[in-house]
Design an enzyme around this catalytic site. Structure first.
Site, short mmCIF file in Angstrom:
data_model
loop_
_atom_site.label_atom_id
_atom_site.label_comp_id
_atom_site.label_asym_id
_atom_site.label_seq_id
_atom_site.Cartn_x
_atom_site.Cartn_y
_atom_site.Cartn_z
N HIS A 142 4.06 7.02 3.96
CA HIS A 142 5.00 5.89 3.77
C HIS A 142 4.51 4.98 2.65
O HIS A 142 3.37 5.10 2.19
CB HIS A 142 5.21 5.10 5.07
CG HIS A 142 4.02 4.34 5.56
ND1 HIS A 142 3.12 4.86 6.48
CD2 HIS A 142 3.55 3.11 5.28
CE1 HIS A 142 2.19 3.97 6.74
NE2 HIS A 142 2.40 2.89 6.02
N GLU A 151 7.82 0.82 5.01
CA GLU A 151 7.32 -0.24 5.89
C GLU A 151 7.51 -1.58 5.18
O GLU A 151 7.32 -1.67 3.96
CB GLU A 151 5.82 -0.02 6.17
CG GLU A 151 5.21 -1.06 7.09
CD GLU A 151 3.70 -0.84 7.34
OE1 GLU A 151 3.10 -0.01 6.64
OE2 GLU A 151 3.14 -1.52 8.22
N HIS A 171 0.83 -1.21 0.00
CA HIS A 171 0.00 0.00 0.00
C HIS A 171 0.86 1.25 0.00
O HIS A 171 2.05 1.21 0.30
CB HIS A 171 -0.97 0.03 1.20
CG HIS A 171 -0.30 0.09 2.54
ND1 HIS A 171 0.02 -1.03 3.27
CD2 HIS A 171 0.12 1.14 3.31
CE1 HIS A 171 0.59 -0.68 4.42
NE2 HIS A 171 0.67 0.64 4.47
#
Lengths: 134, 134
Positions: free
Chosen positions: B79, B130, B7
């Site tokens: 992020h 991440e 994502h």
């Protein structure tokens, strides 16, 4: 209206360092650098299974990303690109909703050889959005 | 090592406005808002055919994204998340290459109920990365 996430573009101060990092540290598949003089950048494509990351280094100080790198010397995410089926229909729908299209409002041919538009980041949560007709 | 782009996370000052914009202006499919008290955010998932956008609004001023929104009041890309098969193997490989893992260096359980790590933006072109084990 929007379809696939075509790419995430990351502006980088040093394309060799960034490309090595994605290949050697993150273990991704990266393309050789490609000069795009019409767009003022050299680009490396990081190929992921479902989309791609584009690492962009300015060709010179007139590059569209040069000012971004002055504000963000370490680099940073510059824009995200969504695919649309019909760039004119998308533009007209966006304008009808009050969203601002950057530049003349006419699609240009982007680095992939396809019609693109950029949308004003202030209308999209501080995010520069590119639309590409595929 | 890295696999799919899981994502792109966008911090937003007003989740209702951002969610309406993605649904009504960009014509995307958006989820109802979900409170994630363990992560200090309320999230809306924008479902694209190949990945998703996560719109994040802080639950309060102690939220991990509250300081980001102070610096970027209109919002912005916070992020990007890449998938990995083995979070411990990924961490060890990254540390061996000199990349910095944020926090204690031990994976935590993320908002999707899976082990995650965050990597230092200074090691990744100003981009907060991440990693999520899937």
């Amino acid at each position: 209206m929007i379809g696939r996430l075509n790419h995430v573009a990351i502006a980088v101060p040093d394309l060799t360092v960034a490309s090595d990092m994605y290949r050697d540290t993150l273990g991704a598949q990266v393309s050789p650098p490609q000069r795009e003089p019409d767009h003022g950048v050299t680009v490396v494509f990081v190929e992921l299974p479902n989309t791609k990351i584009e690492l962009l280094e300015p060709l010179d100080e007139t590059s569209p990303i040069a000012a971004f790198l002055e504000r963000n010397p370490a680099g940073g995410i510059h824009h995200i690109c969504y695919e649309v089926e019909d760039i004119y229909a998308a533009r007209d729908q966006l304008k009808a909703k009050g969203a601002r299209v950057l530049g003349t409002g006419e699609p240009k041919i982007g680095a992939h050889g396809k019609p693109i538009l950029f949308l004003h980041p202030k209308d999209f949560n501080g995010t520069l959005v590119e639309l590409e007709q595929v």
